[in-house]
Design a protein around this motif. Structure first.
Motif, PDB file in Angstrom:
ATOM      1  N   ILE A   1     -23.329 -60.425 -40.540  1.00  0.00           N
ATOM      2  CA  ILE A   1     -22.596 -60.422 -39.267  1.00  0.00           C
ATOM      3  C   ILE A   1     -21.520 -59.342 -39.295  1.00  0.00           C
ATOM      4  CG2 ILE A   1     -21.048 -61.762 -37.775  1.00  0.00           C
ATOM      5  CD1 ILE A   1     -22.633 -64.270 -38.693  1.00  0.00           C
ATOM      6  N   ALA A   2     -20.814 -59.212 -40.421  1.00  0.00           N
ATOM      7  CA  ALA A   2     -19.781 -58.172 -40.548  1.00  0.00           C
ATOM      8  C   ALA A   2     -20.394 -56.784 -40.391  1.00  0.00           C
ATOM      9  CB  ALA A   2     -19.069 -58.293 -41.894  1.00  0.00           C
ATOM     10  N   GLU A   3     -21.603 -56.592 -40.910  1.00  0.00           N
ATOM     11  CA  GLU A   3     -22.272 -55.292 -40.760  1.00  0.00           C
ATOM     12  C   GLU A   3     -22.515 -54.960 -39.293  1.00  0.00           C
ATOM     13  OE1 GLU A   3     -25.867 -55.404 -43.025  1.00  0.00           O
ATOM     14  OE2 GLU A   3     -24.814 -55.345 -44.945  1.00  0.00           O
ATOM     15  N   THR A   4     -22.902 -55.960 -38.502  1.00  0.00           N
ATOM     16  CA  THR A   4     -23.172 -55.696 -37.090  1.00  0.00           C
ATOM     17  C   THR A   4     -21.880 -55.557 -36.283  1.00  0.00           C
ATOM     18  OG1 THR A   4     -23.362 -58.045 -36.565  1.00  0.00           O
ATOM     19  CG2 THR A   4     -25.383 -56.900 -37.154  1.00  0.00           C
ATOM     20  N   GLU A   5     -20.818 -56.240 -36.710  1.00  0.00           N
ATOM     21  CA  GLU A   5     -19.537 -56.179 -35.998  1.00  0.00           C
ATOM     22  C   GLU A   5     -18.735 -54.925 -36.336  1.00  0.00           C
ATOM     23  OE1 GLU A   5     -18.019 -58.463 -33.753  1.00  0.00           O
ATOM     24  OE2 GLU A   5     -20.059 -59.227 -33.626  1.00  0.00           O
ATOM     25  N   ALA A   6     -19.008 -54.309 -37.482  1.00  0.00           N
ATOM     26  CA  ALA A   6     -18.246 -53.137 -37.931  1.00  0.00           C
ATOM     27  C   ALA A   6     -18.515 -51.949 -37.017  1.00  0.00           C
ATOM     28  CB  ALA A   6     -18.619 -52.790 -39.362  1.00  0.00           C
ATOM     29  N   PRO A   7     -17.500 -51.137 -36.748  1.00  0.00           N
ATOM     30  CA  PRO A   7     -17.695 -49.974 -35.878  1.00  0.00           C
ATOM     31  C   PRO A   7     -18.407 -48.838 -36.605  1.00  0.00           C
ATOM     32  CG  PRO A   7     -15.433 -50.055 -36.640  1.00  0.00           C
ATOM     33  CD  PRO A   7     -16.105 -51.301 -37.148  1.00  0.00           C
ATOM     34  N   GLY A   8     -19.175 -48.072 -35.868  1.00  0.00           N
ATOM     35  CA  GLY A   8     -19.825 -46.879 -36.405  1.00  0.00           C
ATOM     36  C   GLY A   8     -20.680 -47.167 -37.618  1.00  0.00           C
ATOM     37  N   SER A   9     -20.530 -46.337 -38.650  1.00  0.00           N
ATOM     38  CA  SER A   9     -21.326 -46.471 -39.868  1.00  0.00           C
ATOM     39  C   SER A   9     -20.651 -47.350 -40.910  1.00  0.00           C
ATOM     40  CB  SER A   9     -21.574 -45.088 -40.471  1.00  0.00           C
ATOM     41  OG  SER A   9     -20.345 -44.511 -40.894  1.00  0.00           O
ATOM     42  N   MET A  10     -19.553 -47.977 -40.571  1.00  0.00           N
ATOM     43  CA  MET A  10     -18.786 -48.768 -41.530  1.00  0.00           C
ATOM     44  C   MET A  10     -19.583 -49.948 -42.086  1.00  0.00           C
ATOM     45  SD  MET A  10     -14.834 -49.859 -41.085  1.00  0.00           S
ATOM     46  CE  MET A  10     -14.314 -48.176 -40.844  1.00  0.00           C
ATOM     47  N   GLY A  11     -20.541 -50.456 -41.314  1.00  0.00           N
ATOM     48  CA  GLY A  11     -21.355 -51.572 -41.770  1.00  0.00           C
ATOM     49  C   GLY A  11     -22.181 -51.263 -43.001  1.00  0.00           C
ATOM     50  N   ARG A  12     -22.508 -49.984 -43.212  1.00  0.00           N
ATOM     51  CA  ARG A  12     -23.292 -49.597 -44.394  1.00  0.00           C
ATOM     52  C   ARG A  12     -22.494 -49.706 -45.679  1.00  0.00           C
ATOM     53  NH1 ARG A  12     -25.957 -44.607 -41.375  1.00  0.00           N
ATOM     54  NH2 ARG A  12     -23.843 -43.866 -41.578  1.00  0.00           N
ATOM     55  N   TYR A  13     -21.179 -49.836 -45.567  1.00  0.00           N
ATOM     56  CA  TYR A  13     -20.309 -49.902 -46.745  1.00  0.00           C
ATOM     57  C   TYR A  13     -19.941 -51.339 -47.124  1.00  0.00           C
ATOM     58  CZ  TYR A  13     -19.779 -44.899 -46.162  1.00  0.00           C
ATOM     59  OH  TYR A  13     -20.020 -43.555 -46.065  1.00  0.00           O
ATOM     60  N   ILE A  14     -20.589 -52.315 -46.504  1.00  0.00           N
ATOM     61  CA  ILE A  14     -20.275 -53.716 -46.775  1.00  0.00           C
ATOM     62  C   ILE A  14     -21.215 -54.257 -47.845  1.00  0.00           C
ATOM     63  CG2 ILE A  14     -20.299 -56.047 -45.788  1.00  0.00           C
ATOM     64  CD1 ILE A  14     -19.297 -54.795 -43.187  1.00  0.00           C
ATOM     65  N   SER A  15     -20.632 -54.931 -48.838  1.00  0.00           N
ATOM     66  CA  SER A  15     -21.404 -55.582 -49.894  1.00  0.00           C
ATOM     67  C   SER A  15     -20.847 -56.984 -50.108  1.00  0.00           C
ATOM     68  CB  SER A  15     -21.337 -54.772 -51.194  1.00  0.00           C
ATOM     69  OG  SER A  15     -20.004 -54.679 -51.643  1.00  0.00           O
ATOM     70  N   TRP A  16     -21.610 -57.813 -50.795  1.00  0.00           N
ATOM     71  CA  TRP A  16     -21.173 -59.184 -51.034  1.00  0.00           C
ATOM     72  C   TRP A  16     -21.616 -59.645 -52.412  1.00  0.00           C
ATOM     73  CZ3 TRP A  16     -24.668 -63.083 -52.009  1.00  0.00           C
ATOM     74  CH2 TRP A  16     -26.000 -62.800 -51.728  1.00  0.00           C
ATOM     75  N   LYS A  17     -20.937 -60.690 -52.915  1.00  0.00           N
ATOM     76  CA  LYS A  17     -21.300 -61.297 -54.197  1.00  0.00           C
ATOM     77  C   LYS A  17     -20.679 -62.690 -54.249  1.00  0.00           C
ATOM     78  CE  LYS A  17     -17.422 -59.025 -56.410  1.00  0.00           C
ATOM     79  NZ  LYS A  17     -16.987 -58.043 -57.368  1.00  0.00           N
ATOM     80  N   VAL A  18     -21.175 -63.513 -55.161  1.00  0.00           N
ATOM     81  CA  VAL A  18     -20.629 -64.839 -55.405  1.00  0.00           C
ATOM     82  C   VAL A  18     -20.035 -64.821 -56.803  1.00  0.00           C
ATOM     83  CG1 VAL A  18     -21.158 -67.289 -55.648  1.00  0.00           C
ATOM     84  CG2 VAL A  18     -22.278 -65.953 -53.868  1.00  0.00           C
TER      85      VAL A  18
END
Length: 126
Positions: free
Chosen positions: A37-54
């Motif tokens: 969801i954060a990837e789709t909400e992020a402006p421009g190309s910023m969503g490509r820089y999102i990563s996650w982990k547990v």
């Protein structure tokens, strides 16, 4: 006939924190959903820089979502009005306005409003 049940809290805690168990899988699913969801909400190309982990935190498992884009701080917190100048001493700035190329030595940027897309993704992902 009698039955005795002993509960070892340490063993239960280790079971719940083990990789691949149901708690870890559920936390991974939720964290990944919020990250998408954060990837789709992020402006421009910023969503490509999102990563996650547990990871295991002080209170058990925690989902961590990170955005490594260099301008994420400015997007999340907004900016005040500011001046933009060329990097080189006698350089000029080049950009497009309404399809026309403009050259100038100074831009008076009006600033930007905060866009807390990470918090919005967390709310939408619940």
């Amino acid at each position: 006939m009698s039955v005795e049940v002993r509960i070892d809290p340490g063993r239960i805690a280790r079971l719940l924190r083990a990789r691949g168990n149901i708690a870890h899988r559920k936390m991974s699913q939720r964290t990944e959903r919020v990250a998408r969801i954060a990837e789709t909400e992020a402006p421009g190309s910023m969503g490509r820089y999102i990563s996650w982990k547990v990871v295991e935190g002080p209170r058990g498992l925690q989902g961590v979502i990170v955005c490594d884009h260099h301008a994420v701080h400015y997007v999340l917190n907004g900016t005040r009005p500011h001046l933009i100048r060329p990097r080189r001493r006698n350089g000029v700035l080049r950009f497009e306005v309404d399809g026309q190329v403009v050259f100038t030595r100074l831009v008076r940027h009006p600033g930007t409003r905060p866009n807390d897309f990470m918090a919005r993704a967390l709310r939408l992902g619940r």
